[in-house]
Design a protein around this motif. Structure first.
Motif, PDB file in Angstrom:
ATOM      1  N   LEU A   1       0.820  -1.215   0.000  1.00 27.11           N
ATOM      2  CA  LEU A   1       0.000   0.000   0.000  1.00 27.11           C
ATOM      3  C   LEU A   1       0.853   1.262   0.000  1.00 27.11           C
ATOM      4  N   GLN A   2       1.918   1.271   0.806  1.00 29.12           N
ATOM      5  CA  GLN A   2       2.795   2.452   0.797  1.00 29.12           C
ATOM      6  C   GLN A   2       3.343   2.669  -0.616  1.00 29.12           C
ATOM      7  N   ASP A   3       3.695   1.582  -1.301  1.00 30.64           N
ATOM      8  CA  ASP A   3       4.181   1.712  -2.684  1.00 30.64           C
ATOM      9  C   ASP A   3       3.114   2.321  -3.590  1.00 30.64           C
ATOM     10  N   ARG A   4       1.903   1.802  -3.504  1.00 32.39           N
ATOM     11  CA  ARG A   4       0.829   2.309  -4.377  1.00 32.39           C
ATOM     12  C   ARG A   4       0.550   3.783  -4.112  1.00 32.39           C
ATOM     13  N   PHE A   5       0.532   4.159  -2.844  1.00 34.85           N
ATOM     14  CA  PHE A   5       0.286   5.572  -2.523  1.00 34.85           C
ATOM     15  C   PHE A   5       1.421   6.450  -3.053  1.00 34.85           C
ATOM     16  N   ALA A   6       2.656   5.996  -2.869  1.00 36.25           N
ATOM     17  CA  ALA A   6       3.796   6.777  -3.368  1.00 36.25           C
ATOM     18  C   ALA A   6       3.700   6.913  -4.884  1.00 36.25           C
TER      19      ALA A   6
ATOM     20  N   HIS B   1     -15.888   0.009   1.171  1.00 28.51           N
ATOM     21  CA  HIS B   1     -15.670   1.364   1.698  1.00 28.51           C
ATOM     22  C   HIS B   1     -14.979   2.237   0.655  1.00 28.51           C
ATOM     23  N   VAL B   2     -13.971   1.668   0.014  1.00 21.55           N
ATOM     24  CA  VAL B   2     -13.245   2.448  -0.994  1.00 21.55           C
ATOM     25  C   VAL B   2     -14.161   2.765  -2.179  1.00 21.55           C
ATOM     26  N   ILE B   3     -14.876   1.741  -2.635  1.00 22.91           N
ATOM     27  CA  ILE B   3     -15.767   1.928  -3.791  1.00 22.91           C
ATOM     28  C   ILE B   3     -16.791   3.044  -3.548  1.00 22.91           C
ATOM     29  N   GLU B   4     -17.337   3.099  -2.351  1.00 22.44           N
ATOM     30  CA  GLU B   4     -18.371   4.109  -2.057  1.00 22.44           C
ATOM     31  C   GLU B   4     -17.821   5.527  -2.191  1.00 22.44           C
ATOM     32  N   GLN B   5     -16.521   5.686  -1.956  1.00 25.96           N
ATOM     33  CA  GLN B   5     -15.909   7.018  -2.001  1.00 25.96           C
ATOM     34  C   GLN B   5     -15.251   7.302  -3.356  1.00 25.96           C
ATOM     35  N   TYR B   6     -15.176   6.282  -4.185  1.00 23.58           N
ATOM     36  CA  TYR B   6     -14.410   6.394  -5.431  1.00 23.58           C
ATOM     37  C   TYR B   6     -15.266   6.257  -6.672  1.00 23.58           C
TER      38      TYR B   6
ATOM     39  N   LEU C   1      -5.479  12.748  -7.124  1.00 24.39           N
ATOM     40  CA  LEU C   1      -4.781  12.026  -6.062  1.00 24.39           C
ATOM     41  C   LEU C   1      -5.727  11.116  -5.283  1.00 24.39           C
ATOM     42  N   GLN C   2      -6.929  11.628  -4.967  1.00 21.92           N
ATOM     43  CA  GLN C   2      -7.878  10.766  -4.259  1.00 21.92           C
ATOM     44  C   GLN C   2      -8.167   9.514  -5.090  1.00 21.92           C
ATOM     45  N   ASP C   3      -8.294   9.683  -6.417  1.00 20.44           N
ATOM     46  CA  ASP C   3      -8.514   8.523  -7.286  1.00 20.44           C
ATOM     47  C   ASP C   3      -7.346   7.544  -7.203  1.00 20.44           C
ATOM     48  N   ARG C   4      -6.134   8.045  -7.308  1.00 21.94           N
ATOM     49  CA  ARG C   4      -4.960   7.153  -7.273  1.00 21.94           C
ATOM     50  C   ARG C   4      -4.865   6.409  -5.942  1.00 21.94           C
ATOM     51  N   PHE C   5      -5.129   7.115  -4.866  1.00 27.68           N
ATOM     52  CA  PHE C   5      -5.071   6.452  -3.548  1.00 27.68           C
ATOM     53  C   PHE C   5      -6.156   5.375  -3.445  1.00 27.68           C
ATOM     54  N   ALA C   6      -7.358   5.702  -3.907  1.00 32.22           N
ATOM     55  CA  ALA C   6      -8.444   4.713  -3.854  1.00 32.22           C
ATOM     56  C   ALA C   6      -8.075   3.496  -4.694  1.00 32.22           C
ATOM     57  N   GLU C   7      -7.556   3.752  -5.874  1.00 31.69           N
ATOM     58  CA  GLU C   7      -7.164   2.632  -6.745  1.00 31.69           C
ATOM     59  C   GLU C   7      -6.033   1.824  -6.111  1.00 31.69           C
ATOM     60  N   GLY C   8      -5.133   2.509  -5.419  1.00 26.44           N
ATOM     61  CA  GLY C   8      -4.053   1.798  -4.721  1.00 26.44           C
ATOM     62  C   GLY C   8      -4.588   0.880  -3.630  1.00 26.44           C
TER      63      GLY C   8
ATOM     64  N   ARG D   1      -7.866   0.786 -14.440  1.00 25.75           N
ATOM     65  CA  ARG D   1      -6.783   0.964 -13.465  1.00 25.75           C
ATOM     66  C   ARG D   1      -6.726  -0.121 -12.402  1.00 25.75           C
ATOM     67  N   VAL D   2      -7.875  -0.668 -12.045  1.00 30.84           N
ATOM     68  CA  VAL D   2      -7.864  -1.698 -10.999  1.00 30.84           C
ATOM     69  C   VAL D   2      -7.791  -3.091 -11.611  1.00 30.84           C
ATOM     70  N   TRP D   3      -8.446  -3.285 -12.763  1.00 29.98           N
ATOM     71  CA  TRP D   3      -8.499  -4.626 -13.351  1.00 29.98           C
ATOM     72  C   TRP D   3      -7.750  -4.716 -14.673  1.00 29.98           C
ATOM     73  N   GLN D   4      -7.061  -3.630 -15.067  1.00 32.85           N
ATOM     74  CA  GLN D   4      -6.257  -3.618 -16.299  1.00 32.85           C
ATOM     75  C   GLN D   4      -7.071  -4.023 -17.526  1.00 32.85           C
ATOM     76  N   LEU D   5      -8.334  -3.605 -17.577  1.00 34.55           N
ATOM     77  CA  LEU D   5      -9.204  -3.910 -18.716  1.00 34.55           C
ATOM     78  C   LEU D   5      -9.211  -2.711 -19.653  1.00 34.55           C
ATOM     79  N   THR D   6      -8.479  -2.837 -20.751  1.00 40.28           N
ATOM     80  CA  THR D   6      -8.367  -1.687 -21.651  1.00 40.28           C
ATOM     81  C   THR D   6      -8.784  -2.015 -23.077  1.00 40.28           C
ATOM     82  N   SER D   7      -9.105  -3.292 -23.343  1.00 36.48           N
ATOM     83  CA  SER D   7      -9.566  -3.615 -24.695  1.00 36.48           C
ATOM     84  C   SER D   7     -11.013  -4.102 -24.648  1.00 36.48           C
TER      85      SER D   7
END
Lengths: 385, 385
Positions: free
Chosen positions: A210-215, B196-201, B210-217, B308-314
């Motif tokens: 998690l620290q890695d992902r946040f960084a 919890h993360v999903i509800e905020q993201y 940044l909030q998005d990146r942290f949630a995804e992390g 970003r979370v499931w690497q689904l891009t195609s």
């Protein structure tokens, strides 16, 4: 990661016009000293807003805290506070003003010579005046941490301190207060934040997912918004995001429970103390060279950094590492911070004095492995010419 | 993001054996009430460690706080505290015990009927006893936030409260204390943190990089470690990481300054109150169906989540969204939490009472757009059969 400690009681109040809320967060009977730097907070109206928000409270002012705040200056504030029996400190400015205010808070009632606080890294601080801040420059993260760096002009020493007693009680971050900043300072802030994250992240690959992902999230966000945040001087939303990133880059969160480096900072401090480079300029100079010299010790994490922050997943390991370092350097240049000693008028003659200062300050075993000697620093500086 | 507020003064002390540090963080003259649930903390030695760490302090004990802590039970603790003039609360257990302790802290000196605290969401709390926690189950994040949920058995109402006065002063997270947990509870914790993360993201795409990146992390880390953290019952490092993830999933950080949803939770609360499903079971049932029903309102963010979370891009947008929802459901099943109402013995007959309860509790405009009516909830529950 098997264990960690995290504690950060600073309240963050981010948004346009929120300086008006100062009144709600400082006791009505507080005797306040407002500390600030030069005239910029006077010219851009920040100080007026502060004055208005403070209402009928007893408020005095202390100006003249310089970039790389000087012990000699700060001790004048300490004398003023003792003389006037002030009991609450409000820093208005950037990281230097907040750092200086933290030292002042710890020094006022310190038994003995306050320089001892810095020689002991703050461990001997047992009480401090309460303090808060109004931030005008996103960069150092001082608005939401317990650290400060102070320079004593007399002996060109730049020393850090940490104490939980000097966390700001709250910090107001108004993004519109950054609109009048010169591009150089905003660019410096982007580099400073970026390197704060790197020092806590780019070490070894451990079990700290998690620290890695946040960084990585902080670094990715800086890469995404950095250039635009510098060039669009009145983009409130970008500046708000930049303030939030800079804040979280050094508030203890991503560093909790993980190995840390800080060699780039400590080497950079000597460059500032000797040659007057801006703090962020020293980081932009040292980091790319440091990563090059430390590419084997940091190999696995450099590859992770290359993949996750720069999306470099093809090519040999050496190619990916080279490209990640190249992009790091290019990013610093893109936000307006040159990355070579020569860009600041320095040549090989600057190196030896830096190494002597590192020795003099006991900085002889830097880095996450404690194996960065002054000799390694020589290689880094030679690569940075 | 143009503005945000963040404040979280809870100290986190994470690591094996750190319950022994309680002594350092609670005043020697405190009159402590230790609150806990059933016998598990007695059986696994946690309570003994707490007892030992408390030394000569005056300590009393209150047991019997149930999952979905009951107002009726908690009011017995309130009476005990008033009678014995206790002044410090230590919750030992999971989120239910900590939630219950927060309510007790606010209720002891509340002027009037304490049920009013819950009817007002905690806004009318003006003082609270100091509290801390020893966490044994990573899930709710209650160990590092200002929220609690309490159920009144008499009217099957499950209501939330929030107050900055009920942040734990500190929380001890010893990962080895989770070793004796049943897999079902650890799996529930993984799902709870994830949602919890999903509800905020997972709302709208905004300018909150940044909030998005942290949630995804947080989500990526849960996906990476979740299954293994459930199955490896004595993996100290994984459990330490899971505790840290659960803590940051709901401590105010990723939700600062961004739109939030919470419809899955509020609908889930009614399922728990009426049919006794575990909290996380309700989330695992409701979320995949909710995302399906809300795929247009959440389209852009669902695509970001997929990438970003499931690497689904195609594939087409519809395919990527379908696959992201499918993987979300599969993840919940993989950590041992079934995702269909039928898995819990419920059929279509369960739906109408839930809708009636939503109406009764004024929960008629849920979600980030306030447009999730009971009629929309009917579609969700029908899809979840």
């Amino acid at each position: 990661m098997l264990s960690l400690d995290f504690y950060n009681p600073t309240r963050i109040i981010l948004g346009k016009g929120r300086i008006a809320e100062l009144d709600r967060h400082i006791a009505a009977d507080a005797r306040v000293l407002v500390l600030y730097g030069g005239g910029s907070v006077e010219r851009n109206g920040t100080l007026d807003e502060v004055r208005q928000a403070m209402g009928e409270r007893h408020v005095q002012y202390f100006s003249g805290i310089e970039p790389n705040p000087a012990y000699e200056t700060l001790m004048q504030a300490v004398e003023l506070i003792r003389r006037e029996q002030l009991d609450y400190l409000l820093a208005v400015g950037g990281g230097s003003v907040i750092d200086g205010t933290k030292f002042v808070a710890a020094a006022v009632n310190f038994a003995g010579d306050p320089w001892q606080i810095l020689l002991n890294g703050g461990e001997n601080v047992t009480e401090a005046l309460p303090l808060a801040s109004v931030l005008t420059l996103p960069a150092t993260g001082s608005e939401m941490n317990n650290g400060a760096v102070v320079t004593r002009l007399a002996d060109k020493a730049k020393l850090p301190m940490h104490s939980d007693l000097v966390f700001p009680q709250f910090s107001v971050l108004d993004p519109t207060k950054t609109f009048s900043l010169p591009a150089r300072q905003v660019g410096n802030g982007v580099v400073d934040s970026f390197v704060h994250v790197i020092e806590q992240y780019l070490t070894v690959v451990g079990n700290n997912p998690l620290q890695d992902r946040f960084a990585e999230g902080l670094l990715q966000t800086l890469v995404e918004i950095g250039e635009q945040a510098v060039s669009e001087t009145d983009n409130e939303e970008l500046r708000a995001n930049l303030m939030w990133v800079a804040c979280l880059a050094l508030n203890g969160l991503i560093g909790a429970g993980v190995p840390q480096d800080w060699s780039t900072h400590l080497l950079g401090h000597e460059l500032t103390a000797l040659y007057g480079l801006d703090h962020a300029q020293t980081l932009a100079v040292v980091l790319p060279a440091m990563l090059q010299v430390r590419r084997d010790a940091k190999r696995d994490k450099l590859l992770q950094y290359a993949a996750r922050v720069w999306q470099l997943t093809s090519g040999s390991e050496e190619q990916r590492i080279d490209e990640a370092i190249r992009r790091t350097r290019a990013f610093f240049e893109a936000v307006g911070v040159p990355t070579r000693l020569a860009d600041y008028g320095l040549d090989a003659a600057c190196i030896e004095p830096v190494l002597q200062q590192l020795e003099a300050h006991g900085m002889t075993t830097l880095g996450e492995h404690g194996d960065i000697t002054p000799e390694v620093c020589r290689q880094v500086l030679e690569l940075a010419l």
